[in-house]
Design an enzyme around this catalytic site. Structure first.
Site, PDB file in Angstrom:
ATOM      1  N   LYS A 138       0.815  -1.215   0.000  1.00 39.65           N
ATOM      2  CA  LYS A 138       0.000   0.000   0.000  1.00 39.65           C
ATOM      3  C   LYS A 138       0.851   1.270   0.000  1.00 39.65           C
ATOM      4  O   LYS A 138       0.449   2.279  -0.564  1.00 39.65           O
ATOM      5  CB  LYS A 138      -1.022   0.002   1.140  1.00 39.65           C
ATOM      6  CG  LYS A 138      -0.454  -0.095   2.523  1.00 39.65           C
ATOM      7  CD  LYS A 138      -1.578  -0.186   3.546  1.00 39.65           C
ATOM      8  CE  LYS A 138      -1.054  -0.128   4.973  1.00 39.65           C
ATOM      9  NZ  LYS A 138       0.031  -1.094   5.263  1.00 39.65           N
TER      10      LYS A 138
ATOM     11  N   ARG B 213      -5.714   2.819  11.444  1.00 40.32           N
ATOM     12  CA  ARG B 213      -5.401   1.402  11.637  1.00 40.32           C
ATOM     13  C   ARG B 213      -6.298   0.773  12.684  1.00 40.32           C
ATOM     14  O   ARG B 213      -6.175  -0.425  12.949  1.00 40.32           O
ATOM     15  CB  ARG B 213      -3.958   1.274  12.083  1.00 40.32           C
ATOM     16  CG  ARG B 213      -2.988   0.876  10.974  1.00 40.32           C
ATOM     17  CD  ARG B 213      -1.632   0.717  11.594  1.00 40.32           C
ATOM     18  NE  ARG B 213      -0.711  -0.062  10.841  1.00 40.32           N
ATOM     19  CZ  ARG B 213       0.241   0.443  10.053  1.00 40.32           C
ATOM     20  NH1 ARG B 213       0.320   1.721   9.859  1.00 40.32           N
ATOM     21  NH2 ARG B 213       1.092  -0.364   9.469  1.00 40.32           N
TER      22      ARG B 213
ATOM     23  N   ARG C 115      11.890  -7.115   1.667  1.00 36.24           N
ATOM     24  CA  ARG C 115      11.762  -5.665   1.669  1.00 36.24           C
ATOM     25  C   ARG C 115      13.050  -5.017   2.194  1.00 36.24           C
ATOM     26  O   ARG C 115      13.682  -5.532   3.119  1.00 36.24           O
ATOM     27  CB  ARG C 115      10.591  -5.288   2.580  1.00 36.24           C
ATOM     28  CG  ARG C 115       9.877  -4.048   2.126  1.00 36.24           C
ATOM     29  CD  ARG C 115       8.441  -4.128   2.442  1.00 36.24           C
ATOM     30  NE  ARG C 115       8.185  -3.632   3.786  1.00 36.24           N
ATOM     31  CZ  ARG C 115       7.085  -2.962   4.095  1.00 36.24           C
ATOM     32  NH1 ARG C 115       6.177  -2.728   3.190  1.00 36.24           N
ATOM     33  NH2 ARG C 115       6.884  -2.583   5.320  1.00 36.24           N
TER      34      ARG C 115
ATOM     35  N   ARG D 105      14.304  -3.595   7.760  1.00 35.04           N
ATOM     36  CA  ARG D 105      13.845  -2.905   8.981  1.00 35.04           C
ATOM     37  C   ARG D 105      13.556  -3.913  10.085  1.00 35.04           C
ATOM     38  O   ARG D 105      13.073  -5.014   9.803  1.00 35.04           O
ATOM     39  CB  ARG D 105      12.554  -2.152   8.658  1.00 35.04           C
ATOM     40  CG  ARG D 105      12.765  -0.682   8.437  1.00 35.04           C
ATOM     41  CD  ARG D 105      11.594   0.012   7.796  1.00 35.04           C
ATOM     42  NE  ARG D 105      10.276  -0.464   8.182  1.00 35.04           N
ATOM     43  CZ  ARG D 105       9.169  -0.114   7.533  1.00 35.04           C
ATOM     44  NH1 ARG D 105       9.226   0.684   6.502  1.00 35.04           N
ATOM     45  NH2 ARG D 105       8.005  -0.572   7.914  1.00 35.04           N
TER      46      ARG D 105
ATOM     47  N   ARG E  89       2.753  -8.521  13.516  1.00 35.24           N
ATOM     48  CA  ARG E  89       2.054  -7.422  12.840  1.00 35.24           C
ATOM     49  C   ARG E  89       0.823  -7.935  12.088  1.00 35.24           C
ATOM     50  O   ARG E  89      -0.192  -7.245  12.005  1.00 35.24           O
ATOM     51  CB  ARG E  89       2.998  -6.699  11.871  1.00 35.24           C
ATOM     52  CG  ARG E  89       4.061  -5.903  12.593  1.00 35.24           C
ATOM     53  CD  ARG E  89       5.068  -5.326  11.633  1.00 35.24           C
ATOM     54  NE  ARG E  89       4.531  -4.238  10.847  1.00 35.24           N
ATOM     55  CZ  ARG E  89       5.130  -3.727   9.775  1.00 35.24           C
ATOM     56  NH1 ARG E  89       6.253  -4.229   9.351  1.00 35.24           N
ATOM     57  NH2 ARG E  89       4.575  -2.732   9.128  1.00 35.24           N
TER      58      ARG E  89
HETATM   59  P1  AMP Z   1       4.017   1.258   8.449  1.00 35.25           P
HETATM   60  O1  AMP Z   1       5.249   1.889   7.901  1.00 35.25           O
HETATM   61  O2  AMP Z   1       2.760   1.946   8.022  1.00 35.25           O
HETATM   62  O3  AMP Z   1       3.956  -0.227   8.237  1.00 35.25           O
HETATM   63  O4  AMP Z   1       4.080   1.479  10.063  1.00 35.25           O
HETATM   64  C1  AMP Z   1       5.122   0.944  10.830  1.00 35.25           C
HETATM   65  C2  AMP Z   1       4.690   0.878  12.279  1.00 35.25           C
HETATM   66  O5  AMP Z   1       4.355   2.197  12.760  1.00 35.25           O
HETATM   67  C3  AMP Z   1       3.447   0.040  12.570  1.00 35.25           C
HETATM   68  O6  AMP Z   1       3.722  -1.336  12.682  1.00 35.25           O
HETATM   69  C4  AMP Z   1       2.964   0.647  13.884  1.00 35.25           C
HETATM   70  O7  AMP Z   1       3.757   0.210  14.978  1.00 35.25           O
HETATM   71  C5  AMP Z   1       3.270   2.134  13.676  1.00 35.25           C
HETATM   72  N1  AMP Z   1       2.107   2.836  13.084  1.00 35.25           N
HETATM   73  C6  AMP Z   1       2.043   3.436  11.860  1.00 35.25           C
HETATM   74  N2  AMP Z   1       0.840   3.990  11.658  1.00 35.25           N
HETATM   75  C7  AMP Z   1       0.104   3.731  12.760  1.00 35.25           C
HETATM   76  C8  AMP Z   1      -1.232   4.013  13.167  1.00 35.25           C
HETATM   77  N3  AMP Z   1      -2.092   4.668  12.351  1.00 35.25           N
HETATM   78  N4  AMP Z   1      -1.633   3.583  14.388  1.00 35.25           N
HETATM   79  C9  AMP Z   1      -0.811   2.931  15.206  1.00 35.25           C
HETATM   80  N5  AMP Z   1       0.453   2.604  14.898  1.00 35.25           N
HETATM   81  C10 AMP Z   1       0.923   3.004  13.686  1.00 35.25           C
END
Ligand code: AMP
Length: 214
Positions: free
Chosen positions: A13, A88, A127, A160, A171
């Protein structure tokens, strides 16, 4: 055009969100990127977020909602935006809807990039993210021009911590428990669109363009 991207971690996404932002000239707002920038800069928010992120858990709603509500109220969001990684949880979606309703606005599209769990762990282990600018690649599906080097800024690419297999499984569980209910939420509000995320990334994008209009 106010767009929300939904999908499991690793569904692609983020990649699609960037392409949408570029084509439709709207800001790409990634809460994950915002947290990672805060971690890099050693801010209080970054320190708090990191403890959750490293475990594959969501950062608490109260640390993320105001941040996004403030961001989408900025001038560059006047013609829309693409939200990547937010909301989320149902409370996050409700807070966003409430904030938008106050100014007579609503979400136009919630695009779910659908990829089955079996594909996710495989994808995530391939990734790579840039330590400098945060750009993401995939060793097979979206490789950098030079192995382990960022095309954009030339810094090193790494796997990462939160893309490591054990964290990915956590996750995914968190995604099913807390984020997947948003598919129902946005179906009810009539804005949900689903695309098959297992096909080539350009084909996923074409499916999205069909939805949004050329
Ligand atoms: P992403 O890069 O979007 O996969 O986000 C990486 C991590 O950031 C996630 O696994 C969460 O720990 C945190 N995170 C990002 N966006 C949110 C959100 N809207 N609510 C809560 N945690 C978030």
């Amino acid at each position: 055009m106010k767009i929300i991207m939904l999908g499991a971690p690793g569904a692609g996404k983020g990649t699609q969100a960037k392409k949408i932002a570029e084509k439709y000239q709207v800001p790409h707002i990634s809460t994950g990127d915002i947290f990672r920038a805060n971690i890099k800069n050693g801010t209080e928010l970054g320190k708090k977020a990191k403890t959750f992120m490293d475990q594959g858990l969501l950062v608490p709603d109260e640390l993320v909602v105001d941040l996004v509500v403030d961001r989408v109220a900025q001038d560059d969001c006047e013609n829309g935006y693409v939200l990547d990684g937010f909301p989320r949880t149902i409370p996050q979606a409700e807070s966003l809807d409430a904030a938008l309703a106050k100014v007579g606005q609503k979400v136009d599209y919630a695009i779910d990039v659908d990829v089955p769990d079996e594909n996710i762990v495989n994808r995530m282990s391939g990734r790579r993210a840039c330590v400098g600018c945060g750009a993401t690649y995939h060793i097979k599906y979206n490789p950098p021009k030079t192995e382990d080097v960022c095309d954009i800024c030339g810094e090193k690419l790494i796997l990462r911590d939160d893309d490591k297999p054990e964290t990915v499984l956590k996750r995914l569980t968190v995604y099913h428990d807390q984020t997947q209910p948003l598919i129902d939420y946005y179906t009810k509000s009539g804005v949900l669109k689903q695309v098959d995320g297992t096909v080539d990334m350009e084909d996923v994008f074409q499916a999205i363009v069909k939805i949004l209009g050329a």
